[in-house]
Scaffold this active site. Structure first.
Site, PDB file in Angstrom:
ATOM      1  CG  ASP A  88      -1.944   1.111   1.122  1.00  0.00           C
ATOM      2  OD1 ASP A  88      -1.899   2.042   1.941  1.00  0.00           O
ATOM      3  OD2 ASP A  88      -2.773   1.082   0.192  1.00  0.00           O
ATOM      4  CG  ASP A 480      -2.353 -28.157 -54.691  1.00  0.00           C
ATOM      5  OD1 ASP A 480      -3.448 -28.655 -54.352  1.00  0.00           O
ATOM      6  OD2 ASP A 480      -1.457 -27.878 -53.874  1.00  0.00           O
ATOM      7  N   GLY A 506      -5.540 -29.939 -60.780  1.00  0.00           N
ATOM      8  CA  GLY A 506      -6.020 -31.316 -60.809  1.00  0.00           C
ATOM      9  C   GLY A 506      -5.995 -31.957 -59.429  1.00  0.00           C
ATOM     10  CG  ASP A 507      -8.399 -35.043 -56.576  1.00  0.00           C
ATOM     11  OD1 ASP A 507      -7.434 -35.695 -56.108  1.00  0.00           O
ATOM     12  OD2 ASP A 507      -9.509 -34.997 -56.026  1.00  0.00           O
ATOM     13  CG  PHE A 508      -2.574 -35.755 -55.423  1.00  0.00           C
ATOM     14  CD1 PHE A 508      -3.244 -36.545 -54.510  1.00  0.00           C
ATOM     15  CD2 PHE A 508      -1.890 -34.619 -54.956  1.00  0.00           C
ATOM     16  CE1 PHE A 508      -3.244 -36.222 -53.170  1.00  0.00           C
ATOM     17  CE2 PHE A 508      -1.892 -34.291 -53.601  1.00  0.00           C
ATOM     18  CZ  PHE A 508      -2.574 -35.092 -52.710  1.00  0.00           C
ATOM     19  NE  ARG A 523       5.655 -29.156 -44.630  1.00  0.00           N
ATOM     20  CZ  ARG A 523       6.470 -28.216 -44.200  1.00  0.00           C
ATOM     21  NH1 ARG A 523       6.786 -28.190 -42.950  1.00  0.00           N
ATOM     22  NH2 ARG A 523       6.946 -27.313 -45.008  1.00  0.00           N
TER      23      ARG A 523
HETATM   24  C1  LIG Z   1       3.044   8.212  -5.701  1.00  0.00           C
HETATM   25  C2  LIG Z   1       2.764   7.276  -6.832  1.00  0.00           C
HETATM   26  C3  LIG Z   1       1.828   6.268  -6.727  1.00  0.00           C
HETATM   27  N1  LIG Z   1       1.554   5.430  -7.767  1.00  0.00           N
HETATM   28  C4  LIG Z   1       0.519   4.376  -7.658  1.00  0.00           C
HETATM   29  O1  LIG Z   1      -0.446   4.723  -6.734  1.00  0.00           O
HETATM   30  C5  LIG Z   1      -1.130   3.538  -6.298  1.00  0.00           C
HETATM   31  C6  LIG Z   1      -1.288   3.609  -4.820  1.00  0.00           C
HETATM   32  O2  LIG Z   1      -2.462   3.007  -4.462  1.00  0.00           O
HETATM   33  P1  LIG Z   1      -2.520   1.650  -3.621  1.00  0.00           P
HETATM   34  O3  LIG Z   1      -3.820   1.645  -2.913  1.00  0.00           O
HETATM   35  O4  LIG Z   1      -1.295   1.466  -2.836  1.00  0.00           O
HETATM   36  O5  LIG Z   1      -2.500   0.556  -4.760  1.00  0.00           O
HETATM   37  P2  LIG Z   1      -3.632   0.250  -5.836  1.00  0.00           P
HETATM   38  O6  LIG Z   1      -3.249   0.826  -7.155  1.00  0.00           O
HETATM   39  O7  LIG Z   1      -4.943   0.627  -5.382  1.00  0.00           O
HETATM   40  O8  LIG Z   1      -3.548  -1.321  -5.972  1.00  0.00           O
HETATM   41  P3  LIG Z   1      -3.933  -2.401  -4.826  1.00  0.00           P
HETATM   42  O9  LIG Z   1      -2.647  -2.907  -4.338  1.00  0.00           O
HETATM   43  O10 LIG Z   1      -4.774  -3.429  -5.520  1.00  0.00           O
HETATM   44  O11 LIG Z   1      -4.675  -1.745  -3.751  1.00  0.00           O
HETATM   45  C7  LIG Z   1      -0.254   2.385  -6.690  1.00  0.00           C
HETATM   46  O12 LIG Z   1      -0.875   1.707  -7.777  1.00  0.00           O
HETATM   47  C8  LIG Z   1       1.030   3.037  -7.154  1.00  0.00           C
HETATM   48  O13 LIG Z   1       1.644   2.282  -8.176  1.00  0.00           O
HETATM   49  C9  LIG Z   1       2.236   5.571  -8.964  1.00  0.00           C
HETATM   50  O14 LIG Z   1       1.990   4.823  -9.928  1.00  0.00           O
HETATM   51  N2  LIG Z   1       3.205   6.548  -9.074  1.00  0.00           N
HETATM   52  C10 LIG Z   1       3.495   7.405  -8.072  1.00  0.00           C
HETATM   53  O15 LIG Z   1       4.386   8.271  -8.236  1.00  0.00           O
END
Ligand SMILES: Cc1cn([C@@H]2O[C@H](COP(=O)(O)OP(=O)(O)OP(=O)(O)O)[C@@H](O)[C@H]2O)c(=O)[nH]c1=O
Length: 621
Positions: A88, A480, A506-508, A523
């Site tokens: 996250d 062929d 033709g058909d062989f 083949r």
């Molecule tokens: C700051 C920043 C974030 N992100 C994306 O922000 C989402 C964060 O959200 P999350 O809730 O952590 O993830 P999600 O996308 O909801 O996916 P999930 O893990 O299924 O919850 C992720 O996607 C990250 O890449 C970027 O692609 N580039 C950046 O510079």
């Protein structure tokens, strides 16, 4: 050597990434991890105020995401994966946690807050190890977080609005994507860049190192708990092959316990050995990597076929490298889906991916571009539109015979020649294949003693032209079906020797065969059952003057066949199963057939990697 740091230790495990974030998928697959993606359904609604720090909130959310997936998978299949990874990413500024914006206004509020200032990006990661204990899911969690600071430039109102209108902020924490357009907003970064993008790869590898490669007694390098082990430490991945190697992590599942061969010091226990392994765990069978690859193999074929069908390789040959968005525009397809297709093609080694975009690999330029000299584009399109469908009914064919499997779609000839379009599709496929092997077939034996040849079922004349090129005295007739010869003109090469090749319809099996000293069956025979093969050979035999010859080319096994080639040829019976009563025959059997029909001095020679050629000389009756 496999350039494989600690991530290789996960290769033999069923790993699930509990995230829908394409960035996380990309970071981890680029690092060589193999995993299944099962996005988490955990709603990110934990009470932020109840966490002492933003990082604790991110870690807990990551953990809940991973646990939700582990529980769901265990409930569904009564078997959880070995490892589930959750993550996250959050942005924090002035004690405030920013997640993904809910709408444009929200994105505007977030970006205005970050404008001209420094903020922190935290990614919490949870590595959840799962096991089944009497039908109940047992999990253990290792979690951590990484912090990176990012400083935004002073940005104008106009730029912020324009950036929001690009749509990029909407699925990203803090409302920006540093890896794309959002990179333009950033003045500097302190810390792990990939952590901002969504996954702290470096920290993750260090954690894996702690888990899977604990220090051995006296190992100085091992004492540096915070470093990723050097590549050479993990070069030997023999334990991945199920050879009873060590896997000390997570309580030593399938590991060798303390009984290392050769008196080597026993490995230190994994971090949770003590509480996990009161009793010895049962030994798990080797992970069935090969089987899983076979099960997924059809997807790889489909990706290749689809990219051919959409002319991706043509576009890139002419204009590459190109970004996904430009390719999508040129092939008139959705950007997001094209991006996935291109990713798949890159993973399959069909495309190169660099900062400049996608470009063809050498093999793609040679064989997947539609008008290249050695193109197999037609074969891909034919396999996609005809053979794919047929194989869908393989079970019916196996059970009830080919007629049922073909169902409404008719016999092979009916299917192939039901319209000019399908005839051409088939001919393009055969043309590519024949061109690929024609030279090998033409030169497997010295045929310079013949001055006339008849290629029975010679289709577009690819082999006939090669024979004419190789043997200047030779006149070649391609015999062929009329549906085929009618369309053959479009496949003729330019050049002097083209007047040495003529087409006769033709058909062989039924029509008079053109007179010739040498009859060629390339083949053809595997398509027909024994009675038809005998009928055809006896017709050839009665036309052939003593001293004349018959040349048969087939994907025919020889006794001393090497395993890989045999395996490839081994799939041929499946085609026969679907297409009627034909069957593949070994080189020895083909030779015996020729002898039975009055041919002597029968010899066999390989023609490249794919084919065997059998040549017999007509004896005096
Ligand atoms: C700051 C920043 C974030 N992100 C994306 O922000 C989402 C964060 O959200 P999350 O809730 O952590 O993830 P999600 O996308 O909801 O996916 P999930 O893990 O299924 O919850 C992720 O996607 C990250 O890449 C970027 O692609 N580039 C950046 O510079």
């Amino acid at each position: 050597m496999v350039l494989c740091p600690v991530i290789g230790k996960l290769l033999h495990k069923h790993v699930v990434l509990a995230s829908a974030s394409p960035r996380r998928q990309e970071i981890l697959s680029n690092a060589g991890l193999r995993f299944e993606v099962v996005p988490s359904r955990f709603k990110e609604k934990l009470c932020k105020a109840s966490f002492p720090t933003p990082s604790a909130y991110a870690v807990e959310t990551a953990k809940q995401k991973a646990l939700e997936v582990a529980r769901r998978m265990h409930q569904k299949d009564l078997r959880a994966p070995d490892v589930v990874i959750g993550a996250d990413t959050i942005v924090t500024i002035g004690g405030l946690i920013l997640e993904k914006p809910v709408d444009k206004q929200d994105a505007y509020r977030m970006l205005s807050r970050l404008n001209g200032k420094e903020h922190s990006v935290f990614t919490g990661v949870a590595i959840v190890h799962c096991s089944d204990r009497d039908g109940r899911l047992h999990t253990e969690v290792l979690d951590f977080y990484e912090e990176t600071t990012v400083k935004f430039s002073e940005l104008s109102e106009e730029l912020l609005r324009e950036y929001i209108d690009s749509g990029e902020p909407m699925d990203k924490a803090g409302g920006y994507g540093i890896q794309a357009l959002g990179g333009m907003l950033v003045e500097h970064v302190r810390g792990d860049f990939l952590n901002v993008v969504g996954f702290p790869l470096n920290h993750f590898c260090k954690k894996l190192a702690q888990l899977y490669c604990p220090p051995r007694p006296g190992d100085v390098r091992g004492a540096e708990r915070d470093s990723i082990p050097a590549v050479d430490t993990f070069e030997d991945l023999s334990d991945l092959e199920g050879g009873g190697g060590s896997d000390p992590a997570w309580g030593g599942r399938g590991g060798r316990g303390g009984e290392e061969a050769g008196g080597a010091p026993p490995q230190a226990p994994g971090p949770r050995d003590a509480d996990l392994n009161g009793a010895a765990e049962e030994k798990r069978p080797p992970f069935p990597t090969g089987l899983l690859e076979l099960m997924e193999g059809f997807k790889a074929s489909k990706a290749l076929f689809t990219a051919c069908k959409l002319n991706v390789f043509d576009v890139l040959r002419d204009q590459g490298p190109l970004k996904a968005v430009d390719i999508a525009r040129k092939i008139n397809a959705s950007v997001c889906r094209t991006g996935r297709l291109l990713e798949a093609c890159a993973a399959l080694g069909l495309l190169h991916k660099t900062d400049a975009g996608y470009s063809n690999t050498e093999a793609a330029d040679l064989h997947l571009v539609s008008d290249s000299a050695h193109s197999l584009h037609g074969l891909a399109v034919y396999n996609d539109s005809h053979v794919w469908d047929l194989f869908t009914h393989l079970d019916l064919a196996a059970r009830d015979g080919a007629e049922q499997a073909r169902g409404a779609s008719g016999t092979k000839a009916e299917r192939l020649f039901q319209s000019a379009e399908t005839t051409l599709l088939f001919m393009r496929a055969m043309h590519g294949l024949s061109k690929l092997t024609a030279r090998d077939v033409a030169t497997a034996f010295d045929l310079s003693r013949f001055t006339s040849a008849c290629d029975l079922g010679g289709c577009t004349g690819a082999l006939a032209h090669e024979l004419a090129r190789e043997y200047p005295r030779l006149q070649v007739t391609v015999f062929d079906l009329p549906d085929v010869t009618e369309h053959a003109r479009g496949f003729q090469p330019d050049g002097q020797r083209t007047e040495h090749v003529r087409f006769v319809p033709g058909d062989f099996f039924t029509d008079a065969l053109p007179r010739a000293q040498l009859y060629v069956l390339s083949r053809v025979l595997h398509d027909w059952p024994d009675d038809r093969v005998h009928h055809l050979l006896s017709r050839i035999s009665s036309c052939c003057e003593p001293g004349g010859g018959v040349l048969v080319a087939e994907a025919a096994a020889m006794e001393e066949e090497e395993a890989a080639a045999a395996r490839r040829r081994g799939l041929q019976p499946l085609g026969a199963l679907l297409l009627g009563a034909g069957r593949p025959r070994s080189a020895r059997e083909l030779g015996q057939l020729l002898q039975r029909h009055g041919f002597r001095d029968v010899r066999v020679a390989p023609a490249g990697d794919l084919l065997r050629v059998v040549l017999g000389t007509r004896a005096a009756p």
